[in-house]
Enzyme design. Structure first.
Site, PDB file in Angstrom:
ATOM      1  CB  SER A  75      34.869  -2.367  94.188  1.00 52.80           C
ATOM      2  OG  SER A  75      33.774  -1.565  93.782  1.00 52.80           O
ATOM      3  N   GLY A 118      33.769  -0.163 101.895  1.00 57.58           N
ATOM      4  CA  GLY A 118      32.367   0.237 102.014  1.00 57.58           C
ATOM      5  C   GLY A 118      31.478  -0.997 102.046  1.00 57.58           C
ATOM      6  N   GLY A 119      30.866  -1.303 100.910  1.00 59.91           N
ATOM      7  CA  GLY A 119      29.857  -2.370 100.819  1.00 59.91           C
ATOM      8  C   GLY A 119      30.262  -3.679 101.481  1.00 59.91           C
ATOM      9  CG  ASN A 146      32.484   4.804 104.873  1.00 60.92           C
ATOM     10  OD1 ASN A 146      31.566   5.039 105.661  1.00 60.92           O
ATOM     11  ND2 ASN A 146      32.706   5.533 103.790  1.00 60.92           N
ATOM     12  CD1 TRP A 147      30.366  -0.677 108.527  1.00 61.75           C
ATOM     13  CD2 TRP A 147      29.228  -0.181 110.391  1.00 61.75           C
ATOM     14  NE1 TRP A 147      30.698  -1.601 109.480  1.00 61.75           N
ATOM     15  CE2 TRP A 147      30.024  -1.324 110.641  1.00 61.75           C
ATOM     16  CE3 TRP A 147      28.429   0.319 111.427  1.00 61.75           C
ATOM     17  CZ2 TRP A 147      30.038  -1.965 111.889  1.00 61.75           C
ATOM     18  CZ3 TRP A 147      28.437  -0.326 112.657  1.00 61.75           C
ATOM     19  CH2 TRP A 147      29.230  -1.448 112.880  1.00 61.75           C
ATOM     20  CE  LYS A 148      30.704   4.034 101.131  1.00 63.74           C
ATOM     21  NZ  LYS A 148      30.798   3.997  99.684  1.00 63.74           N
ATOM     22  CG  HIS A 174      33.667   9.080 101.399  1.00 56.86           C
ATOM     23  ND1 HIS A 174      32.686   8.921 100.443  1.00 56.86           N
ATOM     24  CD2 HIS A 174      34.219   7.863 101.580  1.00 56.86           C
ATOM     25  CE1 HIS A 174      32.645   7.648 100.084  1.00 56.86           C
ATOM     26  NE2 HIS A 174      33.571   6.987 100.757  1.00 56.86           N
ATOM     27  CD  GLU A 229      29.576   7.358  99.196  1.00 57.81           C
ATOM     28  OE1 GLU A 229      29.357   7.300 100.417  1.00 57.81           O
ATOM     29  OE2 GLU A 229      29.949   6.363  98.523  1.00 57.81           O
ATOM     30  CD  GLU A 255      37.376   5.570  99.624  1.00 55.09           C
ATOM     31  OE1 GLU A 255      37.145   4.453 100.046  1.00 55.09           O
ATOM     32  OE2 GLU A 255      36.606   6.530  99.802  1.00 55.09           O
TER      33      GLU A 255
HETATM   34  P1  13P Z   1      32.825   0.355  98.280  1.00 54.77           P
HETATM   35  O1  13P Z   1      33.765  -0.567  99.017  1.00 54.77           O
HETATM   36  O2  13P Z   1      31.371   0.008  98.510  1.00 54.77           O
HETATM   37  O3  13P Z   1      33.177   0.496  96.848  1.00 54.77           O
HETATM   38  O4  13P Z   1      32.998   1.804  98.945  1.00 54.77           O
HETATM   39  C1  13P Z   1      34.259   2.329  99.077  1.00 54.77           C
HETATM   40  C2  13P Z   1      34.172   3.529  99.930  1.00 54.77           C
HETATM   41  O5  13P Z   1      33.592   4.527  99.560  1.00 54.77           O
HETATM   42  C3  13P Z   1      34.787   3.449 101.260  1.00 54.77           C
HETATM   43  O6  13P Z   1      34.854   4.716 101.853  1.00 54.77           O
END
Ligand code: 13P
Length: 246
Positions: A204, A225-226, A9-11, A96, A98, A168
């Protein structure tokens, strides 16, 4: 054998140029395989470029990070599920944290988005997870149960059978604070006791902890994500222990 799923998930990162560059390097570093499923969730604006880059890699699915629940109309800035499908997506991320907590989208909106995705021919990765205060109040299972129930409330059983869940915990997202493998396992087992579906862990995930998380019997993959923004890290995560299950 159920294939593990590794999703990036590149956000809000990587426009079309960066997407092209990333995927060219990633595809070279990650040869075709049929023992796991990889899903890339780029920004909506980069979907078409990503679809083109992935045209010879049916082992890698393309997903959209967010959709509106209506098919079309006066919703400035939004993208419908059918537009995402037209752009090359076959999966939608729904619920999600967010979207839930930064953009205030509740259970009803999540339910409508799941239904809209299927109506347009997309499948769904439905995200659930508790906030820290909910965990501290011992309401984790109740929160996740409520989110799951709502997420599938407008789907029929054939559609439900095609979704994947991403657990998550909100307190683990982007914080560097990963759930322990035992805690992830406990929640995944809880979710699977309610719904017999693949459950990915997100929060994470890094190359250092991916294998240990994936080694848990009910952790079927990772939503990253990150760490997915670094090609080497995401390749290393995708290569983390691939288990076969009967
Ligand atoms: P991180 O891996 O940056 O914690 O993000 C997780 C996430 O929200 C994947 O959708």
């Amino acid at each position: 054998m159920k294939k593990p799923v590794f999703a990036a998930n590149w956000k809000m990162n990587f426009g079309p140029q960066e997407t092209r560059t990333y995927l060219k390097t990633f595809l070279d570093a990650f040869p075709k395989t049929d023992d796991r499923t990889v899903i890339i969730f780029p920004s909506a604006i980069s979907l078409v470029v990503a679809g083109f880059a992935l045209r010879d890699r049916p082992d890698i699915l393309l997903g959209v990070q967010n959709i509106h629940w209506e098919e079309k109309g006066a919703f400035t800035g939004e993208n419908s599920a059918s537009m995402a499908r037209d752009a090359g997506a076959s999966v939608a991320l729904v619920g999600h944290s967010e979207r839930r907590h930064t953009f205030g989208e509740g259970d009803e909106i999540t339910a409508k988005k799941c239904a809209a995705a299927f109506k347009a021919g997309l499948t769904v990765v439905l995200c659930v997870g508790e906030k820290l205060e909910e965990r501290d109040r011992n309401t984790t299972q109740a929160v996740v149960l409520r989110q799951l129930k709502a997420g599938i409330s407008r789907l029929n059983s054939a559609q439900i059978a095609r979704i994947a869940i991403a657990y998550e915990p909100v307190w683990a997202i982007g914080t560097g604070r990963t759930a322990t493998p035992e805690l992830a396992q406990e929640m995944h087992a809880f979710i699977k006791s309610l719904l017999d579906l693949p459950v990915l862990y997100g929060g994470s995930v890094k190359p250092e902890n991916a294998a240990e998380l994936l080694a848990q019997p009910d952790v079927d993959g990772a939503l990253v994500g990150g760490a997915s923004l670094e090609i080497d890290y995401f390749v290393a995560i995708c290569e983390a222990a691939v288990r076969s299950r009967s």
